[in-house]
Structure formats: structure tokens, C-alpha cells
Design a protein around this motif. Structure first.
Motif, PDB file in Angstrom:
ATOM      1  N   PRO A  39       0.753  -1.256  -0.063  1.00 21.77           N
ATOM      2  CA  PRO A  39       0.092   0.055   0.098  1.00 21.77           C
ATOM      3  C   PRO A  39       0.954   1.339   0.093  1.00 21.77           C
ATOM      4  O   PRO A  39       0.416   2.509  -0.423  1.00 21.77           O
ATOM      5  N   ARG A  42       1.320   1.598  -3.853  1.00 19.69           N
ATOM      6  CA  ARG A  42      -0.136   1.717  -4.635  1.00 19.69           C
ATOM      7  C   ARG A  42      -1.127   0.771  -3.948  1.00 19.69           C
ATOM      8  O   ARG A  42      -0.959   0.230  -3.079  1.00 19.69           O
ATOM      9  N   ASP A  43      -2.370   0.759  -4.573  1.00 20.55           N
ATOM     10  CA  ASP A  43      -3.445   0.187  -3.822  1.00 20.55           C
ATOM     11  C   ASP A  43      -3.355  -1.443  -4.114  1.00 20.55           C
ATOM     12  O   ASP A  43      -3.744  -1.823  -5.258  1.00 20.55           O
ATOM     13  N   GLU A  44      -2.514  -2.142  -3.422  1.00 22.33           N
ATOM     14  CA  GLU A  44      -2.299  -3.416  -3.579  1.00 22.33           C
ATOM     15  C   GLU A  44      -2.242  -4.012  -2.317  1.00 22.33           C
ATOM     16  O   GLU A  44      -1.684  -3.476  -1.181  1.00 22.33           O
ATOM     17  N   GLU A  45      -2.328  -5.254  -2.118  1.00 27.74           N
ATOM     18  CA  GLU A  45      -2.273  -5.956  -1.133  1.00 27.74           C
ATOM     19  C   GLU A  45      -1.131  -7.147  -0.982  1.00 27.74           C
ATOM     20  O   GLU A  45      -0.975  -7.721  -1.881  1.00 27.74           O
ATOM     21  N   ARG A  65      -3.748  -7.172  -6.664  1.00 26.08           N
ATOM     22  CA  ARG A  65      -3.915  -5.981  -7.084  1.00 26.08           C
ATOM     23  C   ARG A  65      -5.095  -5.757  -8.038  1.00 26.08           C
ATOM     24  O   ARG A  65      -5.384  -6.614  -9.045  1.00 26.08           O
ATOM     25  N   GLN A  66      -6.144  -5.130  -7.808  1.00 20.58           N
ATOM     26  CA  GLN A  66      -7.355  -4.834  -8.481  1.00 20.58           C
ATOM     27  C   GLN A  66      -7.893  -6.463  -8.458  1.00 20.58           C
ATOM     28  O   GLN A  66      -8.281  -6.711  -9.665  1.00 20.58           O
ATOM     29  N   ASP A 147      -0.096   5.287 -11.868  1.00 26.40           N
ATOM     30  CA  ASP A 147      -0.846   5.799 -10.701  1.00 26.40           C
ATOM     31  C   ASP A 147       0.512   6.185  -9.831  1.00 26.40           C
ATOM     32  O   ASP A 147       0.488   7.004  -9.008  1.00 26.40           O
TER      33      ASP A 147
END
Lengths: 157, 109
Positions: A39, A42-45, A65-66, A147
Motif C-alpha cells: 500500500p 499503490r493500492d495493492e495487498e 491488485r485490483q 498511478d
């Protein structure tokens, strides 16, 4: 590897931290989870970060991711603390030796402290041969880079 | 990455290098290689599909030149990889400074 490696990406960065600290970060799962993936970038786990830090040892950086799970895998070819780290790099489903990352770390010349890191990413012809198989993974990863551009621009300097 | 696949072949790279020095009719390209004209045609087709070369008809001959479109694709792709690593190096720098912001630097060795 007798074939030439025609595609080379080279980046350089100067750090205030010592060569040892810069080097160690690349093999430390906790640090990898803060600067390579997760995170903070970027928006990821992060699902798993596994590092077998010896020559021939493998790593796996597994993220979601997504809604898509992506495994970044490779093997360490050279570990010479704190000067040099070489590893193969690919996303899962491609061959393990398809691209190669070489990190050279030297004490900064201009000042008494600090470190210059040079990272060279070589993409081999073997990679190109298997491009169709790995393209999806790379496209995904690179597509998401947009991003990060703003983020990194903000924090430069 | 179609562009990379196209450039993976040494003959095709040599064709690109040749055309980088200027446009050429197809016959002049074939003359430079010791492989059959159909084989050269096949290589040129792959390069065309990757938008690395383009062709136009002029009088009786077909003139080949480099196509900037494919090189722009390649450039974008490389820029993406560069950006990937640059972003991570900046994040590493930030993280190293954050976790040890005030420690006195070591004496010069």
C-alpha cells in the motif's frame, strides 16, 4: 547465456543512507513490503513475501491488485554485501531467467557519506521469445505505473 | 510486446540498423543478406506488423523506411520499466530516511 541482451534499462539513485543499509533493504522482507510492493506504493495487498537470501535461493513477492493475484519471482545470482546484488526477475508463468536485475552500490564520491545505487535491468532475447506468455503480467504492472508517477514526483528531492 | 518479439531476431535487427541509415528499396535490403528474398519478405512483414518499418510504392519498387510508431511503443514500454524502478528507489530512500532519520553518519572510512 551466449545470446546478447539487447534491451537494457538503467536507473541511478543517490541515498543518504550507508551502502550496508541500502543493500540490506533488498533482502529484508519487511523492507521489501514497504518499498517494493504494498500500500505504500499503490493500492495493492501483499499476500506473501518470501526471500531465500543466498546464491541460488529464490524469492517470491506475491500481491493482489485490483482483484488479480500476481507473483513476482526470481533467484539470486550474486550476493556480495554491500556492493552487488544480481537476481533474475519475472512474473509467474514466465521462465525464471527471462530478465536480470543487477544492483551496484558504491559509497558516494562527492560526499563523505551516502551511497550511489545503479540498477540495470536486462531483458533478454529469451524474454522476447516468451513475451506473449508474460505480456499480460507486465502490461498489468506497467499499466499501473501511471498511478505512481505523480506519487514519486511529489516525493522527489 | 510485439516490438520486442520483432527485434529478438538478429536478421531483423540488422534490417532495422540498415534502415536507420536511410530508406531503401526492398531489393537493396535483400542484397545485403545471404538469405532468400522470400525470407527477407517474411522478416519485413514481421517488422511492418510491429510498426518498426513502413513501406511505400514508388515507380516499380517498394521503398522501406523506419516507422516511428513502433519505436514510440518501445520507448513507452522502456519508460514504464524505468519508472517502475525509479518509483521503488525513491520509496526505498524515503523509507531509509524515515526509519533512521537522525543517527549521526558514520565516519569516513
Amino acid at each position: 547465456m551466449s545470446q546478447e541482451l539487447p534491451i537494457i534499462v538503467r536507473v541511478e539513485h543517490k541515498f543518504r543512507a550507508s551502502p550496508e543499509r541500502v543493500f540490506d533493504a533488498w533482502l529484508d522482507p519487511a523492507m521489501i513490503g514497504r518499498f517494493m510492493f504494498g500500500p505504500a506504493l499503490r493500492d495493492e495487498e501483499i499476500l506473501r513475501i518470501a526471500v531465500d537470501a543466498r546464491v541460488g535461493g529464490e524469492f517470491s513477492f506475491f500481491v493482489r491488485r485490483q482483484g488479480q493475484e500476481i507473483d513476482h519471482v526470481g533467484a539470486y545470482l550474486e550476493i556480495d554485501r554491500p556492493r552487488r546484488l544480481v537476481f533474475t526477475w519475472s512474473t509467474a508463468d514466465s521462465l525464471p531467467d527471462t530478465s536480470r536485475v543487477t544492483i551496484d552500490i558504491v559509497p558516494a564520491k562527492s560526499t563523505s557519506t551516502g551511497t550511489t545505487l545503479t540498477l540495470v535491468h536486462e531483458i533478454s532475447q529469451q524474454w522476447a521469445d516468451y513475451a506473449d506468455r508474460v505480456e499480460a503480467g507486465w502490461t498489468k504492472m506497467i499499466g499501473a505505473l501511471a498511478d505512481n508517477v505523480d506519487k514519486s514526483a511529489d516525493s522527489t528531492g | 510486446m510485439e516490438t520486442l518479439v520483432a527485434l529478438a531476431d538478429p536478421t531483423r535487427r540488422r534490417i532495422v540498423e540498415l534502415l536507420a541509415r536511410g530508406e531503401r528499396p526492398v531489393g537493396a535490403i535483400a542484397d545485403r543478406f545471404e538469405i532468400s528474398a522470400p525470407a527477407i519478405s517474411q522478416h519485413l512483414k514481421v517488422l511492418r506488423e510491429a510498426r518498426l518499418v513502413r513501406v511505400r510504392a514508388e515507380a516499380q519498387s517498394r521503398i522501406y523506411e523506419l516507422d516511428p510508431a513502433g519505436f514510440a511503443d518501445l520507448d513507452d514500454w522502456l519508460r514504464g520499466i524505468r519508472q517502475f524502478w525509479t518509483t521503488r528507489l525513491v520509496a526505498l530512500d524515503r523509507e531509509l530516511n524515515r526509519t533512521e532519520p537522525t543517527r549521526k553518519p558514520k565516519k569516513k572510512r
